[in-house]
Design an enzyme around this catalytic site. Structure first.
Site: not given
Ligand code: IDP
Ligand code: MG
Length: 137
Positions: A96, A120
């Site tokens: 991520t 994504h």
């Molecule tokens: P992923 O896209 O790798 O599946 P997820 O945990 O599903 O990650 O989170 C969705 C999106 O939210 C991420 O792609 C990222 O852009 C954002 N995100 C995730 N964690 C954080 C954080 O701790 N701070 C800011 N943005 C975050």
């Molecule tokens: Mg995700």
């Protein structure tokens, strides 16, 4: 479930990557890795649509910023299919946070930050189905 089932997953090229004209380069990575692009469309989500798409994150502190960002410009939504497409797409994307992503992954090569991480990808069969329906039904 067998370890080599043909799956469909949803991929999104996020606004930061569209803005930098990375669509063709990112699509080539999928095609070079035997993920077929079954369908692809360019859309811009409203804030409300982004909130619906990311509702699994609604309790997270970054939810508001995340939804504003996803709706800030055009994106490309794609259905990818291939063997183990969900996990293989996640592997091609990388972690991520681009800083933690392995060398050669899309997020390592093109990601700017944890917010602007370029792509994504669905994380499970159930979410892949729901996310494909969200964009392509
Ligand atoms: P992923 O896209 O790798 O599946 P997820 O945990 O599903 O990650 O989170 C969705 C999106 O939210 C991420 O792609 C990222 O852009 C954002 N995100 C995730 N964690 C954080 C954080 O701790 N701070 C800011 N943005 C975050
Ligand atoms: Mg995700």
């Amino acid at each position: 479930m067998s370890s080599n089932s043909i799956e469909r997953t949803l991929s999104i090229i996020k606004p930061d990557a569209i803005e930098r004209q990375l669509e063709t380069k990112i699509k080539k990575i999928f095609l070079d890795n035997k993920l077929n692009i079954v369908d692809s469309k360019k859309v811009q989500l409203s804030k409300k649509e982004a909130e619906e798409f990311y509702k699994v994150h609604q309790t997270k502190p970054f939810y508001e910023k995340l939804c504003s960002y996803l709706s800030s410009g055009p994106i490309i939504a794609m259905i990818l299919d291939g063997e183990n497409a969900i996990q293989r797409n996640r592997d091609l994307m990388g972690a991520t946070d681009p800083e933690n992503a392995k060398d050669g992954t899309i997020r390592k090569v093109y990601g700017i930050s944890i917010d602007k991480n370029s792509v994504h990808g669905s994380d499970s069969l159930i979410n892949a189905k729901a996310e494909i329906d969200f964009f392509f039904s």
